[in-house]
Design a protein around this motif. Structure first.
Motif, PDB file in Angstrom:
ATOM      1  N   HIS A  14      79.040  53.437  42.109  1.00  0.00           N
ATOM      2  CA  HIS A  14      79.005  54.825  41.653  1.00  0.00           C
ATOM      3  C   HIS A  14      79.166  54.947  40.136  1.00  0.00           C
ATOM      4  O   HIS A  14      78.539  55.814  39.510  1.00  0.00           O
ATOM      5  CB  HIS A  14      80.044  55.661  42.396  1.00  0.00           C
ATOM      6  N   LEU A  15      79.965  54.087  39.534  1.00  0.00           N
ATOM      7  CA  LEU A  15      80.034  54.065  38.070  1.00  0.00           C
ATOM      8  C   LEU A  15      78.671  53.699  37.482  1.00  0.00           C
ATOM      9  O   LEU A  15      78.219  54.306  36.507  1.00  0.00           O
ATOM     10  CB  LEU A  15      81.110  53.091  37.591  1.00  0.00           C
ATOM     11  N   LEU A  16      78.018  52.717  38.093  1.00  0.00           N
ATOM     12  CA  LEU A  16      76.696  52.313  37.633  1.00  0.00           C
ATOM     13  C   LEU A  16      75.687  53.438  37.817  1.00  0.00           C
ATOM     14  O   LEU A  16      74.915  53.748  36.902  1.00  0.00           O
ATOM     15  CB  LEU A  16      76.239  51.049  38.374  1.00  0.00           C
ATOM     16  N   GLU A  17      75.689  54.082  38.978  1.00  0.00           N
ATOM     17  CA  GLU A  17      74.760  55.194  39.232  1.00  0.00           C
ATOM     18  C   GLU A  17      74.925  56.307  38.203  1.00  0.00           C
ATOM     19  O   GLU A  17      73.928  56.837  37.689  1.00  0.00           O
ATOM     20  CB  GLU A  17      74.994  55.786  40.628  1.00  0.00           C
ATOM     21  N   GLN A  18      76.169  56.678  37.930  1.00  0.00           N
ATOM     22  CA  GLN A  18      76.418  57.746  36.964  1.00  0.00           C
ATOM     23  C   GLN A  18      75.968  57.332  35.564  1.00  0.00           C
ATOM     24  O   GLN A  18      75.423  58.145  34.810  1.00  0.00           O
ATOM     25  CB  GLN A  18      77.893  58.139  36.965  1.00  0.00           C
ATOM     26  N   SER A  19      76.173  56.086  35.216  1.00  0.00           N
ATOM     27  CA  SER A  19      75.744  55.587  33.908  1.00  0.00           C
ATOM     28  C   SER A  19      74.226  55.577  33.796  1.00  0.00           C
ATOM     29  O   SER A  19      73.671  55.957  32.749  1.00  0.00           O
ATOM     30  CB  SER A  19      76.309  54.180  33.671  1.00  0.00           C
ATOM     31  N   LEU A  20      73.551  55.164  34.863  1.00  0.00           N
ATOM     32  CA  LEU A  20      72.084  55.157  34.846  1.00  0.00           C
ATOM     33  C   LEU A  20      71.526  56.568  34.769  1.00  0.00           C
ATOM     34  O   LEU A  20      70.558  56.818  34.033  1.00  0.00           O
ATOM     35  CB  LEU A  20      71.545  54.440  36.087  1.00  0.00           C
ATOM     36  N   ALA A  21      72.128  57.496  35.490  1.00  0.00           N
ATOM     37  CA  ALA A  21      71.675  58.894  35.446  1.00  0.00           C
ATOM     38  C   ALA A  21      71.843  59.446  34.034  1.00  0.00           C
ATOM     39  O   ALA A  21      70.957  60.144  33.514  1.00  0.00           O
ATOM     40  CB  ALA A  21      72.447  59.731  36.459  1.00  0.00           C
ATOM     41  N   TRP A  22      72.968  59.148  33.403  1.00  0.00           N
ATOM     42  CA  TRP A  22      73.206  59.581  32.031  1.00  0.00           C
ATOM     43  C   TRP A  22      72.162  58.978  31.093  1.00  0.00           C
ATOM     44  O   TRP A  22      71.576  59.683  30.261  1.00  0.00           O
ATOM     45  CB  TRP A  22      74.624  59.187  31.609  1.00  0.00           C
ATOM     46  N   ALA A  23      71.921  57.678  31.233  1.00  0.00           N
ATOM     47  CA  ALA A  23      70.944  57.009  30.367  1.00  0.00           C
ATOM     48  C   ALA A  23      69.560  57.632  30.543  1.00  0.00           C
ATOM     49  O   ALA A  23      68.877  57.942  29.556  1.00  0.00           O
ATOM     50  CB  ALA A  23      70.908  55.512  30.674  1.00  0.00           C
ATOM     51  N   ASP A  24      69.142  57.815  31.786  1.00  0.00           N
ATOM     52  CA  ASP A  24      67.817  58.386  32.055  1.00  0.00           C
ATOM     53  C   ASP A  24      67.682  59.790  31.485  1.00  0.00           C
ATOM     54  O   ASP A  24      66.639  60.169  30.962  1.00  0.00           O
ATOM     55  CB  ASP A  24      67.528  58.390  33.559  1.00  0.00           C
ATOM     56  N   ALA A  25      68.749  60.583  31.581  1.00  0.00           N
ATOM     57  CA  ALA A  25      68.717  61.965  31.098  1.00  0.00           C
ATOM     58  C   ALA A  25      68.762  62.052  29.572  1.00  0.00           C
ATOM     59  O   ALA A  25      68.447  63.095  29.006  1.00  0.00           O
ATOM     60  CB  ALA A  25      69.881  62.751  31.690  1.00  0.00           C
ATOM     61  N   ASN A  26      69.135  60.954  28.925  1.00  0.00           N
ATOM     62  CA  ASN A  26      69.296  60.978  27.475  1.00  0.00           C
ATOM     63  C   ASN A  26      68.317  60.074  26.734  1.00  0.00           C
ATOM     64  O   ASN A  26      68.561  59.709  25.584  1.00  0.00           O
ATOM     65  CB  ASN A  26      70.751  60.624  27.111  1.00  0.00           C
ATOM     66  N   GLY A  27      67.227  59.726  27.402  1.00  0.00           N
ATOM     67  CA  GLY A  27      66.168  58.976  26.734  1.00  0.00           C
ATOM     68  C   GLY A  27      66.493  57.535  26.415  1.00  0.00           C
ATOM     69  O   GLY A  27      65.842  56.921  25.567  1.00  0.00           O
ATOM     70  N   ILE A  28      67.492  56.988  27.088  1.00  0.00           N
ATOM     71  CA  ILE A  28      67.829  55.575  26.900  1.00  0.00           C
ATOM     72  C   ILE A  28      66.978  54.781  27.887  1.00  0.00           C
ATOM     73  O   ILE A  28      67.102  54.956  29.095  1.00  0.00           O
ATOM     74  CB  ILE A  28      69.333  55.334  27.108  1.00  0.00           C
ATOM     75  N   THR A  29      66.113  53.941  27.373  1.00  0.00           N
ATOM     76  CA  THR A  29      65.152  53.259  28.238  1.00  0.00           C
ATOM     77  C   THR A  29      65.578  51.856  28.646  1.00  0.00           C
ATOM     78  O   THR A  29      64.995  51.292  29.569  1.00  0.00           O
ATOM     79  CB  THR A  29      63.767  53.185  27.554  1.00  0.00           C
ATOM     80  N   LYS A  30      66.583  51.304  27.983  1.00  0.00           N
ATOM     81  CA  LYS A  30      66.994  49.935  28.319  1.00  0.00           C
ATOM     82  C   LYS A  30      68.504  49.846  28.398  1.00  0.00           C
ATOM     83  O   LYS A  30      69.222  50.348  27.535  1.00  0.00           O
ATOM     84  CB  LYS A  30      66.485  48.954  27.255  1.00  0.00           C
ATOM     85  N   ILE A  31      68.963  49.208  29.461  1.00  0.00           N
ATOM     86  CA  ILE A  31      70.382  48.921  29.629  1.00  0.00           C
ATOM     87  C   ILE A  31      70.507  47.420  29.833  1.00  0.00           C
ATOM     88  O   ILE A  31      69.789  46.837  30.648  1.00  0.00           O
ATOM     89  CB  ILE A  31      70.978  49.677  30.836  1.00  0.00           C
ATOM     90  N   ILE A  32      71.401  46.807  29.079  1.00  0.00           N
ATOM     91  CA  ILE A  32      71.629  45.369  29.220  1.00  0.00           C
ATOM     92  C   ILE A  32      73.075  45.132  29.636  1.00  0.00           C
ATOM     93  O   ILE A  32      73.954  45.958  29.391  1.00  0.00           O
ATOM     94  CB  ILE A  32      71.299  44.584  27.932  1.00  0.00           C
ATOM     95  N   LEU A  33      73.314  44.003  30.265  1.00  0.00           N
ATOM     96  CA  LEU A  33      74.668  43.623  30.666  1.00  0.00           C
ATOM     97  C   LEU A  33      74.746  42.114  30.785  1.00  0.00           C
ATOM     98  O   LEU A  33      73.724  41.425  30.831  1.00  0.00           O
ATOM     99  CB  LEU A  33      75.054  44.292  31.989  1.00  0.00           C
ATOM    100  N   TYR A  34      75.953  41.630  30.819  1.00  0.00           N
ATOM    101  CA  TYR A  34      76.233  40.203  30.959  1.00  0.00           C
ATOM    102  C   TYR A  34      77.130  40.030  32.169  1.00  0.00           C
ATOM    103  O   TYR A  34      78.101  40.755  32.336  1.00  0.00           O
ATOM    104  CB  TYR A  34      76.940  39.668  29.710  1.00  0.00           C
ATOM    105  N   VAL A  35      76.812  39.050  33.030  1.00  0.00           N
ATOM    106  CA  VAL A  35      77.586  38.841  34.245  1.00  0.00           C
ATOM    107  C   VAL A  35      77.744  37.339  34.488  1.00  0.00           C
ATOM    108  O   VAL A  35      76.792  36.564  34.311  1.00  0.00           O
ATOM    109  CB  VAL A  35      76.926  39.568  35.452  1.00  0.00           C
ATOM    110  N   LEU A  36      78.931  36.941  34.893  1.00  0.00           N
ATOM    111  CA  LEU A  36      79.216  35.543  35.208  1.00  0.00           C
ATOM    112  C   LEU A  36      78.369  35.112  36.402  1.00  0.00           C
ATOM    113  O   LEU A  36      78.258  35.852  37.382  1.00  0.00           O
ATOM    114  CB  LEU A  36      80.706  35.377  35.523  1.00  0.00           C
TER     115      LEU A  36
END
Length: 181
Positions: A116-138
């Motif tokens: 749900h944190l990820l979903e909310q972050s993606l919705a925010w990004a999409d609504a604000n013209g952010i086209t790329k999200i990057i992350l690092y995971v072990l």
């Protein structure tokens, strides 16, 4: 930047996802220290890179004012149990993307909080013209990798022998990205 609060009920646990508030700073400092001691999925061992209350207050204030940043918390049973951040860049060539990070208290794993944190972050990004999200995971954090893949993230690279864990072995970090026009 801020988002509207949203409530969830999963497996009998009620929690909300909301924007971080400066009043959360002390709890966030304690939670981050706790989480660093609960899992090796984080970058730090417990006690390293501590952010104190003042540091979190400054971070929350900056993220609230900056339309390229988003700081979210998950609150359950009156306590902050997880948080995530999207941090952007104002350089023109990087202004289309943000870096995402998340952590949750072990006791609250399995309740969909990270999702749900990820979903909310993606919705925010999409609504604000952010086209790329990057992350690092072990690489050993297979549940997280699968979650990110379900939300359209792809493996973009691997940083080999990036971390030394408590067993003395080296582990890779996976670089993942989601691009959406």
């Amino acid at each position: 930047m801020n988002i509207d609060q949203k409530g969830f009920e999963v497996k009998g646990l009620s929690y909300i996802i909301r924007s971080a508030d400066p009043a959360d700073a002390a709890k966030l400092s304690q939670l981050r220290l706790q989480i660093d001691g609960e899992t090796e999925n984080m970058d730090r061992v417990q006690g390293e890179g501590v952010i104190d209350t003042s540091g979190f207050e400054q971070l929350i204030a900056r993220d609230t004012e900056d339309n390229r940043n988003l700081f979210l918390v998950a609150e359950a049973e009156g306590e902050i149990v997880a948080f995530s951040r999207c941090e952007g860049n104002h350089l023109t060539r990087f202004s289309h993307k943000v870096e995402f990070g998340i952590c949750a208290a072990r006791e609250y794993w399995g309740f969909g909080i990270g999702k749900h944190l990820l979903e909310q972050s993606l919705a925010w990004a999409d609504a604000n013209g952010i086209t790329k999200i990057i992350l690092y995971v072990l690489e050993t954090n297979e549940k997280a990798v699968q979650l990110y893949k379900r939300f359209g993230f792809e493996i973009e690279g691997v940083i080999t022998k990036d971390r030394i864990l408590s067993d003395g072995n080296y582990y890779n970090t996976i670089v993942m990205g989601r691009f959406k026009l």
